[in-house]
Write a protein that holds these residues in place. Structure first.
Motif, mmCIF file in Angstrom:
data_model
loop_
_atom_site.group_PDB
_atom_site.id
_atom_site.type_symbol
_atom_site.label_atom_id
_atom_site.label_comp_id
_atom_site.label_asym_id
_atom_site.label_seq_id
_atom_site.Cartn_x
_atom_site.Cartn_y
_atom_site.Cartn_z
ATOM 1 N N HIS A 32 -7.049 4.677 15.641
ATOM 2 C CA HIS A 32 -8.114 3.824 15.099
ATOM 3 C C HIS A 32 -7.532 2.618 14.355
ATOM 4 O O HIS A 32 -6.352 2.595 14.014
ATOM 5 C CB HIS A 32 -9.088 4.622 14.214
ATOM 6 C CG HIS A 32 -8.546 5.020 12.864
ATOM 7 N ND1 HIS A 32 -8.387 4.144 11.818
ATOM 8 C CD2 HIS A 32 -8.174 6.225 12.384
ATOM 9 C CE1 HIS A 32 -7.941 4.777 10.751
ATOM 10 N NE2 HIS A 32 -7.789 6.047 11.077
ATOM 11 N N ARG A 33 -8.397 1.661 14.108
ATOM 12 C CA ARG A 33 -7.961 0.407 13.482
ATOM 13 C C ARG A 33 -7.969 0.502 11.956
ATOM 14 O O ARG A 33 -8.780 1.206 11.366
ATOM 15 C CB ARG A 33 -8.878 -0.731 13.921
ATOM 16 C CG ARG A 33 -8.826 -1.044 15.413
ATOM 17 C CD ARG A 33 -9.930 -1.995 15.809
ATOM 18 N NE ARG A 33 -11.257 -1.376 15.594
ATOM 19 C CZ ARG A 33 -12.412 -2.022 15.693
ATOM 20 N NH1 ARG A 33 -12.425 -3.304 15.980
ATOM 21 N NH2 ARG A 33 -13.546 -1.384 15.493
ATOM 22 N N VAL A 34 -7.071 -0.271 11.367
ATOM 23 C CA VAL A 34 -6.996 -0.394 9.912
ATOM 24 C C VAL A 34 -6.842 -1.874 9.579
ATOM 25 O O VAL A 34 -6.051 -2.573 10.211
ATOM 26 C CB VAL A 34 -5.789 0.409 9.366
ATOM 27 C CG1 VAL A 34 -5.411 -0.058 7.983
ATOM 28 C CG2 VAL A 34 -6.100 1.897 9.347
ATOM 29 N N VAL B 246 -12.956 4.031 4.361
ATOM 30 C CA VAL B 246 -11.913 4.918 3.836
ATOM 31 C C VAL B 246 -10.686 4.088 3.454
ATOM 32 O O VAL B 246 -10.224 3.243 4.223
ATOM 33 C CB VAL B 246 -11.537 5.997 4.870
ATOM 34 C CG1 VAL B 246 -10.240 6.702 4.485
ATOM 35 C CG2 VAL B 246 -12.658 7.015 5.005
ATOM 36 N N ILE B 247 -10.157 4.338 2.252
ATOM 37 C CA ILE B 247 -8.939 3.660 1.808
ATOM 38 C C ILE B 247 -7.755 4.230 2.588
ATOM 39 O O ILE B 247 -7.494 5.430 2.549
ATOM 40 C CB ILE B 247 -8.736 3.839 0.293
ATOM 41 C CG1 ILE B 247 -9.857 3.124 -0.474
ATOM 42 C CG2 ILE B 247 -7.366 3.296 -0.139
ATOM 43 C CD1 ILE B 247 -9.832 3.361 -1.977
ATOM 44 N N GLU B 248 -7.041 3.369 3.284
ATOM 45 C CA GLU B 248 -5.970 3.806 4.177
ATOM 46 C C GLU B 248 -4.563 3.546 3.635
ATOM 47 O O GLU B 248 -3.584 4.047 4.183
ATOM 48 C CB GLU B 248 -6.116 3.112 5.534
ATOM 49 C CG GLU B 248 -7.340 3.542 6.325
ATOM 50 C CD GLU B 248 -7.149 4.865 7.065
ATOM 51 O OE1 GLU B 248 -5.997 5.329 7.151
ATOM 52 O OE2 GLU B 248 -8.146 5.425 7.551
ATOM 53 N N GLU C 289 -3.377 -8.707 10.230
ATOM 54 C CA GLU C 289 -4.620 -8.358 9.537
ATOM 55 C C GLU C 289 -5.166 -7.013 10.002
ATOM 56 O O GLU C 289 -5.809 -6.292 9.232
ATOM 57 C CB GLU C 289 -5.675 -9.447 9.759
ATOM 58 C CG GLU C 289 -5.357 -10.757 9.062
ATOM 59 C CD GLU C 289 -6.490 -11.755 9.189
ATOM 60 O OE1 GLU C 289 -7.670 -11.338 9.120
ATOM 61 O OE2 GLU C 289 -6.202 -12.956 9.350
ATOM 62 N N MET C 290 -4.916 -6.668 11.258
ATOM 63 C CA MET C 290 -5.440 -5.426 11.823
ATOM 64 C C MET C 290 -4.328 -4.699 12.582
ATOM 65 O O MET C 290 -3.614 -5.331 13.366
ATOM 66 C CB MET C 290 -6.602 -5.731 12.774
ATOM 67 C CG MET C 290 -7.385 -4.509 13.199
ATOM 68 S SD MET C 290 -8.643 -4.022 12.014
ATOM 69 C CE MET C 290 -9.870 -5.324 12.257
ATOM 70 N N ILE C 291 -4.182 -3.400 12.329
ATOM 71 C CA ILE C 291 -3.205 -2.601 13.055
ATOM 72 C C ILE C 291 -3.878 -1.313 13.550
ATOM 73 O O ILE C 291 -4.951 -0.945 13.074
ATOM 74 C CB ILE C 291 -1.984 -2.249 12.194
ATOM 75 C CG1 ILE C 291 -2.414 -1.430 10.957
ATOM 76 C CG2 ILE C 291 -1.218 -3.495 11.786
ATOM 77 C CD1 ILE C 291 -1.248 -0.888 10.151
ATOM 78 N N ILE C 292 -3.238 -0.654 14.500
ATOM 79 C CA ILE C 292 -3.715 0.633 15.006
ATOM 80 C C ILE C 292 -2.829 1.731 14.434
ATOM 81 O O ILE C 292 -1.600 1.648 14.506
ATOM 82 C CB ILE C 292 -3.664 0.679 16.551
ATOM 83 C CG1 ILE C 292 -4.493 -0.458 17.161
ATOM 84 C CG2 ILE C 292 -4.162 2.041 17.051
ATOM 85 C CD1 ILE C 292 -5.981 -0.350 16.910
ATOM 86 N N VAL C 293 -3.463 2.759 13.858
ATOM 87 C CA VAL C 293 -2.700 3.845 13.243
ATOM 88 C C VAL C 293 -3.148 5.195 13.810
ATOM 89 O O VAL C 293 -4.229 5.316 14.386
ATOM 90 C CB VAL C 293 -2.873 3.856 11.709
ATOM 91 C CG1 VAL C 293 -2.458 2.510 11.111
ATOM 92 C CG2 VAL C 293 -4.314 4.183 11.316
ATOM 93 N N ASN C 294 -2.315 6.203 13.614
ATOM 94 C CA ASN C 294 -2.718 7.571 13.947
ATOM 95 C C ASN C 294 -3.459 8.174 12.749
ATOM 96 O O ASN C 294 -3.481 7.591 11.658
ATOM 97 C CB ASN C 294 -1.518 8.423 14.366
ATOM 98 C CG ASN C 294 -0.405 8.434 13.317
ATOM 99 O OD1 ASN C 294 -0.510 7.848 12.254
ATOM 100 N ND2 ASN C 294 0.687 9.105 13.637
ATOM 101 N N ALA D 141 -4.580 -1.348 -0.297
ATOM 102 C CA ALA D 141 -3.791 -2.207 0.574
ATOM 103 C C ALA D 141 -4.344 -2.250 1.996
ATOM 104 O O ALA D 141 -4.040 -3.162 2.759
ATOM 105 C CB ALA D 141 -2.337 -1.746 0.609
ATOM 106 N N ALA D 142 -5.179 -1.257 2.365
ATOM 107 C CA ALA D 142 -5.755 -1.216 3.710
ATOM 108 C C ALA D 142 -6.943 -0.262 3.710
ATOM 109 O O ALA D 142 -7.020 0.639 2.875
ATOM 110 C CB ALA D 142 -4.711 -0.762 4.734
ATOM 111 N N TYR D 143 -7.839 -0.473 4.659
ATOM 112 C CA TYR D 143 -9.010 0.403 4.787
ATOM 113 C C TYR D 143 -9.481 0.420 6.230
ATOM 114 O O TYR D 143 -9.188 -0.488 7.017
ATOM 115 C CB TYR D 143 -10.140 -0.051 3.853
ATOM 116 C CG TYR D 143 -10.545 -1.500 4.030
ATOM 117 C CD1 TYR D 143 -11.562 -1.856 4.909
ATOM 118 C CD2 TYR D 143 -9.894 -2.519 3.336
ATOM 119 C CE1 TYR D 143 -11.921 -3.183 5.091
ATOM 120 C CE2 TYR D 143 -10.246 -3.846 3.519
ATOM 121 C CZ TYR D 143 -11.265 -4.174 4.391
ATOM 122 O OH TYR D 143 -11.604 -5.495 4.580
ATOM 123 N N SER D 144 -10.203 1.480 6.586
ATOM 124 C CA SER D 144 -10.728 1.616 7.949
ATOM 125 C C SER D 144 -12.179 1.139 8.002
ATOM 126 O O SER D 144 -12.785 0.806 6.979
ATOM 127 C CB SER D 144 -10.615 3.065 8.420
ATOM 128 O OG SER D 144 -11.225 3.951 7.503
#
Length: 250
Positions: free
Chosen positions: A149-151, A196-198, A167-172, A189-192
């Protein structure tokens, strides 16, 4: 100078009446070695041993694993809260405190991010699926080496700079809990997409955490995620040199 030694926290696994003990996924070791560090698995032993861990290691990676005991953020377990390990929680809280006092970097992954947040007075969502109105899939069904999914990264964060200012990355994603109220001094620092705070960081110290598992993406050949470990190891190496210089001057 010798490579920095990174202490990795472990979880407890019981396979049978004859086989039990501390466990750490091999992908953490692979990623730290790729980034130029010497990994050292730390057993779950609270008390005086933690101070020696803090002295022995140049930095600490808080690994993934079971849920955090809700008592540590002043809540009772809800029906969908999973298994927790109170001794592991206490050990990692002590380790975070000792590491910060000694100025040693801390990197939290998945559960590790959540433990950092609770250590700084924050709270957790005990189960995303039963709490959020429209959650995305945070417990993926594909290989842990794949992103799912993206973050979105905050441009003001150091994570944004570490990850090539994307600005956008894909994470597991392999979790069912997440940060609710952010701990004191921590920054998102990042969110989905579902809020959700990522990822988090602490501007004043070398403390950061991510909700996903970059160690498995790194082990699968993802160079962007390897950059996280290289940054962390470089921070540990820098602090190691600074301590060596101070010791020499004294």
């Amino acid at each position: 100078m010798l490579k920095p030694v990174i202490g990795i926290t472990s979880g407890y696994v019981k396979l049978s009446a004859f086989s039990e003990g501390d466990y750490t996924h091999k992908d953490y070791l692979i990623s730290l070695i790729k980034a130029g560090a010497v990994p050292l698995i730390l057993p779950i032993i609270s008390g005086p041993c933690v101070e020696q861990y803090a002295e022995l290691c140049d930095g600490f990676l808080l690994s993934g694993g079971c849920d955090v005991n809700p008592r540590f953020f002043d809540q009772d377990p809800l029906p969908d809260c999973g298994v927790f390990d109170t001794e592991r929680d206490q050990t990692e809280f002590q380790l975070i405190d000792a590491a910060i006092k000694k100025g040693k970097p801390v990197f939290g992954i998945c559960r590790g991010l959540q433990v950092i947040n609770v250590a700084f007075g924050g709270t957790l969502i005990q189960d995303i699926g039963s709490t959020l109105d429209h959650p995305i899939q945070h417990e993926q069904k594909v290989s842990r080496k794949e992103g799912s999914h993206r973050v979105r990264l905050e441009k003001e964060s150091k994570l944004y700079r570490i990850l090539d200012e994307q600005e956008m990355i894909i994470v597991n994603s392999l979790h069912h809990q997440s940060i609710d109220r952010l701990g004191k001094g921590l920054h998102t620092a990042a969110y989905s997409a579902d809020g959700v705070i990522e990822a988090i960081d602490l501007t004043e110290n070398d403390v950061m955490g991510v909700q996903w598992h970059p160690e498995s993406m790194t082990a699968g050949g993802n160079d962007l995620m390897l950059a996280l470990f290289k940054y962390f190891v470089a921070a540990c190496e820098k602090r190691k040199r600074e301590r060596a210089d101070i010791s020499f001057l004294n």
